[in-house]
Write an enzyme that holds these catalytic residues in place. Structure first.
Site, PDB file in Angstrom:
ATOM      1  N   HIS A 320      39.352  57.882  43.116  1.00  0.00           N
ATOM      2  CA  HIS A 320      38.698  56.586  42.887  1.00  0.00           C
ATOM      3  C   HIS A 320      39.565  55.752  41.951  1.00  0.00           C
ATOM      4  O   HIS A 320      39.947  56.216  40.866  1.00  0.00           O
ATOM      5  CB  HIS A 320      37.300  56.788  42.298  1.00  0.00           C
ATOM      6  N   ALA A 321      39.876  54.514  42.343  1.00  0.00           N
ATOM      7  CA  ALA A 321      40.808  53.678  41.571  1.00  0.00           C
ATOM      8  C   ALA A 321      40.362  53.523  40.119  1.00  0.00           C
ATOM      9  O   ALA A 321      39.171  53.351  39.846  1.00  0.00           O
ATOM     10  CB  ALA A 321      40.901  52.294  42.224  1.00  0.00           C
ATOM     11  N   HIS A 350      42.011  43.886  41.228  1.00  0.00           N
ATOM     12  CA  HIS A 350      40.926  44.299  40.336  1.00  0.00           C
ATOM     13  C   HIS A 350      41.461  45.208  39.233  1.00  0.00           C
ATOM     14  O   HIS A 350      41.229  44.984  38.042  1.00  0.00           O
ATOM     15  CB  HIS A 350      39.850  45.035  41.152  1.00  0.00           C
ATOM     16  N   GLU A 351      42.236  46.210  39.627  1.00  0.00           N
ATOM     17  CA  GLU A 351      42.752  47.169  38.628  1.00  0.00           C
ATOM     18  C   GLU A 351      43.793  46.507  37.728  1.00  0.00           C
ATOM     19  O   GLU A 351      43.828  46.744  36.523  1.00  0.00           O
ATOM     20  CB  GLU A 351      43.368  48.382  39.332  1.00  0.00           C
ATOM     21  N   HIS A 354      42.236  44.838  34.833  1.00  0.00           N
ATOM     22  CA  HIS A 354      41.961  45.712  33.685  1.00  0.00           C
ATOM     23  C   HIS A 354      43.210  45.845  32.809  1.00  0.00           C
ATOM     24  O   HIS A 354      43.126  45.724  31.575  1.00  0.00           O
ATOM     25  CB  HIS A 354      41.562  47.113  34.167  1.00  0.00           C
ATOM     26  N   GLU A 378      35.351  44.029  34.275  1.00  0.00           N
ATOM     27  CA  GLU A 378      35.359  44.154  35.744  1.00  0.00           C
ATOM     28  C   GLU A 378      35.634  42.820  36.422  1.00  0.00           C
ATOM     29  O   GLU A 378      35.954  42.785  37.604  1.00  0.00           O
ATOM     30  CB  GLU A 378      34.018  44.716  36.222  1.00  0.00           C
ATOM     31  N   HIS A 480      30.329  56.671  40.817  1.00  0.00           N
ATOM     32  CA  HIS A 480      29.940  56.332  39.458  1.00  0.00           C
ATOM     33  C   HIS A 480      28.770  57.153  38.960  1.00  0.00           C
ATOM     34  O   HIS A 480      28.620  57.354  37.753  1.00  0.00           O
ATOM     35  CB  HIS A 480      29.636  54.838  39.385  1.00  0.00           C
ATOM     36  N   TYR A 490      29.249  45.867  37.107  1.00  0.00           N
ATOM     37  CA  TYR A 490      29.745  45.208  38.318  1.00  0.00           C
ATOM     38  C   TYR A 490      28.802  44.094  38.755  1.00  0.00           C
ATOM     39  O   TYR A 490      29.222  43.047  39.215  1.00  0.00           O
ATOM     40  CB  TYR A 490      29.916  46.228  39.445  1.00  0.00           C
TER      41      TYR A 490
HETATM   42  C1  LIG Z   1      37.526  49.483  41.690  1.00  0.00           C
HETATM   43  C2  LIG Z   1      36.725  50.088  40.913  1.00  0.00           C
HETATM   44  C3  LIG Z   1      37.236  50.831  39.711  1.00  0.00           C
HETATM   45 SE1  LIG Z   1      36.657  50.077  38.049  1.00  0.00          SE
HETATM   46  C4  LIG Z   1      35.252  50.187  41.199  1.00  0.00           C
HETATM   47  O1  LIG Z   1      34.697  51.251  40.954  1.00  0.00           O
HETATM   48  N1  LIG Z   1      34.537  49.149  41.694  1.00  0.00           N
HETATM   49  C5  LIG Z   1      35.040  47.789  41.970  1.00  0.00           C
HETATM   50  C6  LIG Z   1      33.938  47.141  42.784  1.00  0.00           C
HETATM   51  C7  LIG Z   1      32.677  47.895  42.494  1.00  0.00           C
HETATM   52  C8  LIG Z   1      33.121  49.310  42.056  1.00  0.00           C
HETATM   53  C9  LIG Z   1      32.968  50.299  43.212  1.00  0.00           C
HETATM   54  O2  LIG Z   1      33.977  50.612  43.843  1.00  0.00           O
HETATM   55  O3  LIG Z   1      31.817  50.725  43.449  1.00  0.00           O
HETATM   56 ZN   LIG Z   2      37.041  48.003  37.458  1.00  0.00          ZN
END
Ligand SMILES: C=C(C[SeH])C(=O)N1CCC[C@H]1C(=O)O
Ligand SMILES: [Zn+2]
Length: 597
Positions: A320-321, A350-351, A354, A378, A480, A490
């Protein structure tokens, strides 16, 4: 007397800041090593160092609390003491903290290692969520394959974590109490300087009409494609048909649901591949946008130590990024299992957002090296991505063919954005409504899955593709939840990023209210020094000021409000309403007939 106390306090803060920088650096290195290569040794190292750092923080906390900092006149010094007084889970006795860390480790490791068998080849059983399951949901249009994959993933990634999740909730709540909060829900909410989630509900009520319109339109297009027996006329949408394993964004169904099919392609995946984009080139492209704003370039260490593609050595790792601050002012990294898609091009920005935030506040005291609130962190990269995904900018990059800028193409473009930004909002909202309810004991283990799906149905208008029971634990099939990452950040981000975008577009002279040649959705702040300086100034604050001050500095507003997102999507909302009226589509959804409680 008080002067002397404050002078001593200032001296102490400098010492504590240095101590904290070193201990956080040790902790982040251990976490990075564990998540980047999940071995027993790395897991033990991470646990060991986490417990050591927690003990150090508990010791410092005693000294911190020995100062009369509540009476300090120096507001900044007082703010630093206040932040150091928040011990978080380090407040737990060591044995309970060990149980908490192990419970989360078990969930995160289960999620990272989870694999399923391929629908078409049941002997091939090494499919992970990235890239295989993600790619199946991006490309398959076979309801049976999607249903099978959805069920198998939720069985492998969700159900096994039920017990660990209950243990984690118990330990987390114990920690919250030791910090003076009723449950961890209130501790999480305090990060937004809120006592409860009423303000989030107000925002949702503003957005709901827009969401219901896009939901109704997508349901009709899916019914046309898959038939009435698979997608009902008035019920929730089955979650496996929406192009994403969690149904959190629906961009992958754009290709066969778009309002005007004859117009130029708005998905850039094919163009990225045609132009030989590599993961590295994606990151370099994102970096160049930031430097075009006079913001910071990536340090050499970033390129040396980041992991920008999934290693092919068969290791277990968290794909997961994520973006990492090593708290030494020099070491900043991203770990991302990048594939060449439009979706990952957005995630890359997005990354990188950060990392840019880390770079902008790296000279702050360590205690202030955080977002003004978690939603700010975010939002940074997404604000840049709003400019990058404008037709104007995509044409500059040669990723969008020079099509007409006519009304129909504009609706197609807004629709593609809406499948990401409007659709996400109820999902971003409900995930922590679920966890608040669990932390507060309103949702107990015997109704985890039932309550989760009640929220999914009532807020998102989606239903599971098959009956569910309490043998399942579908929430943990979302990263998450398994990794203990708070999620309301988010939801906040998807609201405030449009407020930031509007302010930056005005500064870049790319947007004028009411001017159809300078709309929010075709604004591109690329190369605007004005916008870059203003954004940089806000980011440099870190968490040194209350977030309304940071917000006001950039937008002139001190509160979150949905006016940005509503203004951006106004033309799409008008079109959807007219279209749903024309086709007589039922707006909203009736109760699901799928058995899940
Ligand atoms: C890209 C990330 C790492 Se902070 C992320 O978890 N995001 C970005 C969008 C919402 C959430 C998800 O993937 O659920
Ligand atoms: Zn993020």
């Amino acid at each position: 007397e008080r002067q002397a106390e404050e002078a001593a306090g200032r001296q102490y803060m400098r010492k504590l800041d240095d101590l904290t920088s070193k201990s956080k650096n040790r902790l982040v290195i251990a976490s990075w090593n564990y998540e980047s290569n999940i071995t027993t040794y790395n897991q033990e190292q991470m646990l060991q160092i986490s417990l050591e750092v927690a003990e150090e923080e508990k010791e410092s906390w005693k000294e911190t609390m020995s100062y009369l900092w509540h009476e300090f006149e120096d507001a900044d010094l007082k703010r630093m003491f206040e932040k150091y007084s928040r011990l978080g889970t380090s407040a737990l006795p060591e044995d309970l903290n060990q149980r908490l860390i192990q419970a989360v480790n078990n969930m995160q490791t289960n999620y990272a290692k989870a694999t399923i068998c391929d629908y078409k080849d049941r002997t091939k059983c090494d499919l992970h969520v990235e890239p295989e399951v993600t790619d199946i949901f991006a490309n398959s249009e076979d309801p049976e394959e999607l249903k099978y994959t959805w069920i198998e993933w939720h069985k492998a990634a969700g159900a096994p974590s039920r017990g660990n999740f209950t243990e984690y909730v118990e330990m987390d709540n114990e920690a919250a109490k030791l910090n003076g909060y009723d449950t961890m829900a209130e501790y999480w909410l305090s990060e937004y300087e809120m006592k409860n989630e009423d303000e989030f509900a107000t925002l949702w009520n503003q957005i709901k009409p827009l969401y219901q319109q896009i939901h109704a339109y997508v349901r009709r297009k899916l019914r046309e494609k898959y038939g009435e027996s698979v997608v009902s006329a008035k019920g929730p949408i089955p979650a496996h048909l929406l192009g994403n394993i969690w149904a959190q964004t629906w961009g992958n169904v754009e290709k066969f649901t778009k309002p005007y099919p004859g117009k130029p392609e708005v998905d850039i995946t094919a163009a990225l591949i045609a132009q030989n984009y590599t993961p590295l080139k994606m990151f370099q492209t994102a970096e160049e946008f930031f430097t075009s704003l006079t913001l910071s370039e990536m340090p050499e260490l970033f390129w040396e130590r980041s992991i920008l593609e999934k290693p092919n050595d068969g290791r277990d790792m968290v794909c997961h990024a994520s973006a990492w601050d090593f708290y030494d002012g020099e070491d900043f990294r991203i770990r991302q299992c990048t594939t060449i898609t439009g979706a990952f091009f957005k995630t890359t920005h997005h990354e990188m957002g950060h990392i840019q935030y880390y770079l902008q506040y790296k000279d702050q005291p360590v205690v202030y090296r955080r977002g003004a609130n978690p939603g700010f962190h975010e939002a940074v990269g997404d604000v840049i991505a709003l400019s990058v995904s404008s037709p104007k900018h995509l044409r500059v990059m040669g990723l969008l063919e020079d099509g007409a800028d006519d009304q129909e193409s504009n609706i197609n473009q807004l629709y593609k954005m809406g499948l990401d930004k409007i659709v996400f909002l109820p999902f971003g909202y409900l995930l922590d409504l679920f966890r608040y309810s669990v932390f507060r004991g309103i949702t107990t283990p015997r109704d985890y899955n039932c309550h989760f799906w009640q929220l999914r149905e009532s807020l998102q208008g989606v239903e599971p593709p098959a009956p569910r029971s309490e043998d399942d634990f579908d929430p943990a099939a979302k990263y998450h939840i398994s990794a203990d990452v708070e999620y309301m950040r988010y939801y906040v981000s998807y609201i405030i990023q449009f407020q930031f975008h509007r302010a930056l577009c005005q500064l870049a002279d790319q947007y004028t209210p009411g001017d159809s040649n300078k709309t929010l959705s075709n604004c591109d702040i690329y190369r605007s020094e004005e916008a870059g300086k203003a954004l940089g100034k806000m980011l440099q604050l870190g968490s040194s000021k209350p977030w309304p001050e940071a917000m006001e500095m950039l937008t002139g507003q001190r509160n979150m409000d949905a006016s940005g997102v509503l203004e951006y999507f106004q033309p799409l909302y008008d079109w959807l309403k007219a279209e749903n009226e024309r086709t007589g589509e039922f707006i909203g959804w009736e109760t699901s007939t799928v058995q899940y409680c």
